[in-house]
Design a protein around this motif. Sequence first.
Motif, PDB file in Angstrom:
ATOM      1  N   THR A 184       0.865  -1.183   0.000  1.00 15.44           N
ATOM      2  CA  THR A 184       0.000   0.000   0.000  1.00 15.44           C
ATOM      3  C   THR A 184       0.900   1.231   0.000  1.00 15.44           C
ATOM      4  N   ASN A 185       0.890   2.010  -1.082  1.00 20.11           N
ATOM      5  CA  ASN A 185       1.980   2.978  -1.197  1.00 20.11           C
ATOM      6  C   ASN A 185       1.566   4.441  -1.138  1.00 20.11           C
ATOM      7  N   LEU A 245       1.121  -0.942  12.724  1.00 18.52           N
ATOM      8  CA  LEU A 245       0.957  -0.415  11.373  1.00 18.52           C
ATOM      9  C   LEU A 245       0.331  -1.537  10.565  1.00 18.52           C
ATOM     10  N   LEU A 246      -0.738  -1.227   9.867  1.00 21.03           N
ATOM     11  CA  LEU A 246      -1.441  -2.260   9.101  1.00 21.03           C
ATOM     12  C   LEU A 246      -1.447  -1.872   7.634  1.00 21.03           C
ATOM     13  N   PHE A 247      -1.134  -2.827   6.787  1.00 26.27           N
ATOM     14  CA  PHE A 247      -1.036  -2.509   5.355  1.00 26.27           C
ATOM     15  C   PHE A 247      -1.251  -3.777   4.553  1.00 26.27           C
ATOM     16  N   HIS A 298      -1.966  -9.304  -2.104  1.00 23.09           N
ATOM     17  CA  HIS A 298      -3.341  -9.453  -1.633  1.00 23.09           C
ATOM     18  C   HIS A 298      -3.387  -9.858  -0.173  1.00 23.09           C
ATOM     19  N   ARG A 299      -2.319  -9.568   0.576  1.00 22.04           N
ATOM     20  CA  ARG A 299      -2.308  -9.970   1.988  1.00 22.04           C
ATOM     21  C   ARG A 299      -2.270  -8.764   2.912  1.00 22.04           C
ATOM     22  N   LEU A 300      -3.129  -8.810   3.923  1.00 21.73           N
ATOM     23  CA  LEU A 300      -3.152  -7.772   4.939  1.00 21.73           C
ATOM     24  C   LEU A 300      -2.186  -8.189   6.048  1.00 21.73           C
ATOM     25  N   ARG A 301      -1.312  -7.264   6.439  1.00 22.22           N
ATOM     26  CA  ARG A 301      -0.282  -7.590   7.430  1.00 22.22           C
ATOM     27  C   ARG A 301      -0.256  -6.546   8.537  1.00 22.22           C
ATOM     28  N   GLY A 348      -6.821   2.051   4.506  1.00 20.93           N
ATOM     29  CA  GLY A 348      -8.232   2.121   4.890  1.00 20.93           C
ATOM     30  C   GLY A 348      -8.408   3.120   6.017  1.00 20.93           C
ATOM     31  N   ARG A 349      -9.304   2.788   6.941  1.00 20.58           N
ATOM     32  CA  ARG A 349      -9.530   3.644   8.105  1.00 20.58           C
ATOM     33  C   ARG A 349      -9.601   2.789   9.358  1.00 20.58           C
TER      34      ARG A 349
END
Length: 699
Positions: free
Chosen positions: A101-102, A118-120, A124-127, A168-169
């Motif tokens: 996510t840049n 920190l979430l990003f 296609h993977r959320l980490r 996102g939020r």
Amino acid sequence: MRFLVVLGGLCAMAQSWPDYGGGPDAAQYSPLTQINRTNVRKLQRAWTYPTGDSNKYFFNPVMVDGTLYVLAKNNSLVALDAAAGKEKWTFDPGPDTKVITNRGINYWESKDKKERRLLFASNHRLRAVDALTGKAILTFGQGGSVDLKEGLDRDPKTIALVQSTTPGRVFEDILILGSATNQGYGSAPGDIRAFDVRTGKLVWTFHTVPRPGEYGHETWPAEAWKSVGGANVWGEMSLDVKRGILYAPTASAKYNFYGADRHGANLFSDCLLALDARTGKRIWHFQMVHHDIWDYDDATAPKLLTVTHDGKQLDAVAQVTKQGFVWVFNRVTGEPLWPIEERPVPKSDMPNEKTWPTQPFPVKPPPFARQKFTVDDLSPYLSPADRAKFRDDILSARNEGLFTPPGTRNTIQMPGNNGGANWSGAAVDPSRGFLYVVSKDLPAMLKLEPEGKAKSGFNDSPEQRGQMVYQAHCLNCHKADRRGAPPAMPSLDDIAVRMPRERIVAAIRNGVGPMQGFPKLTNVELDNLIAYLYNPARARATVPAGTSWADAERYLSGFGFMIASDGLSPIKPPWSSLTAYDLNDGTIRWKIPLGDVPHLAAKGIRNTGSHYPKVGPVVTAGGILFAGTRDRHVRALDVDTGQALWEAELDAALEGMPAVYSVDGRQYVVFCAAAQVGLTPSAQGKINGAYVAFALPEK
Ligand code: HEC
């Protein structure tokens, strides 16, 4: 105003920039006043942090408790000392996960602030990463990640893309995410989803393409939800934290330019959606384009502000769009502040297409972008040959103004699908009721062609088609592996991270240096070629022998950006402008061209507005609007007049928005100047992208 000044004084000890866009409300606003109209001329570089590679970045940093989080060093997350620009830690997501996510990042902290994450998304993977140590959190999801392709009720293998490059939020202990579906037929549905920030578990889903029994299902063919996608939130969202309401602007349904398989108004595409942030339940919505066949995605964060309306204070939400409109609603009820008219629009002449007979037009405030492109609007800076060509194009095209439907003959679209307002392009002064919008005037020329379907059923993706174009026209020079032979023959392998799309289009269409242009490629061929250059892994090495092609009932158009031989837009300047609205009465206060084009400025032609802008303004209580542009300049403007009070030149172009914060009583503004580096072979490998912080001189 006085209240804000006092607050700014109190906050002078430490004012964070805790989230993308400055906070959950995405206001792109800072209450800080230390840097203000009277002293902004004294701004100096406080520190410079080179990104350490030749990637392009347009990342909005987050600053919490003296730590600034940025993206640098080959797409790694880096924590910096926010006052000194010195590294604290680096997190490298690894070679398989380089598409991160840049545009910005999600930050979450527990109530006692002991846990920080920190979430990003990468690919296609959320980490999740521990914001204090920079270590991956392996208890998140399954072994540290959540597969975003799962849970969409489609075979994950058929989903090419879900990851958006916009964060996102975070709300309480959940992360609300949109997605980027691809642009083609059969793309993924644009579900909005909320995940638990601690476990990665799914908390709720909102179907933007409603299922049977859900509100709006009747605005599609009954079975369309199984195959049609999009209506996604790839852009920005905002939150009214006090009320627990999420505001999410959605994109068009897919396929973008032809809707014969999705007759109907297509809720919730091109909508402003107000959802209960805790449950994902719809509170209200407004659709800005019915049955979109123009790619008029809503991408800019809805802006929350308080205005005086009919003599009363009213909490409003303002949405700016690619068509150049500003829509303003009571943010609790969804009632518009000024009348909106449904007006008849031109009809499609395409087989099986059913355009919606009317489209909504806000009677107030006035639009911020030009909404037509005729021969009278041609740029005075076109070469005679270009002028003749664009004149012919315009005169022979279907050109009936906003919402002219694309057909098999050329169709003018203005604002084009990459024009108007886009991600990061608006800021507000929430308490004064002022809105500042950056817009880009770039016309497009659409043209639908039969898709031509491969009969033998191999992976028939845009990338695969693009690879065939590459093999026919580019392989000889740039080589089969796309790595070229630097320095004379540039590598195209990393072109997606190096060059903005419009520059790639201009290079291929018009040529660059010794390379001749390819003006005869159709828009569709060009887009497929770029799809391939962006994602070569999605194409197979060779098309199987015996593949034959037949026209199908589906049609495709390219995005059709209109670009002259010198890489500029054929429309008269300004190519980008900044418009200041007073939403207390729905009027425009002032409007200026934003920035220059360096090679024209060198000839004394100024105030054309910079070209290729995705400029994110940030407003402060000090009466300043900060913005960085593609002409490599950063500027401070007076919020009341648009007058430039200060500017500085940096080493690289800028896109996206700065972060404004204070540490130990000193206010900083940090720009990410890395949107365009290493453009020519001689500059390739030269590292000139950096995060640059400005502050007033220390006493
Ligand atoms: C005859 C050889 C040749 C062919 C064929 C060719 N190119 Fe190029 N291309 C070059 C050269 C040489 C440059 C470097 C130009 C310069 O900046 O001086 C270049 C530059 C580029 C650039 C700009 C890259 C950068 O880093 O500045 C892009 C993008 C590009 N080519 C794409 C393509 C595509 C796509 C095709 C096929 C449609 C293609 N080229 C066909 C020789 C070629």
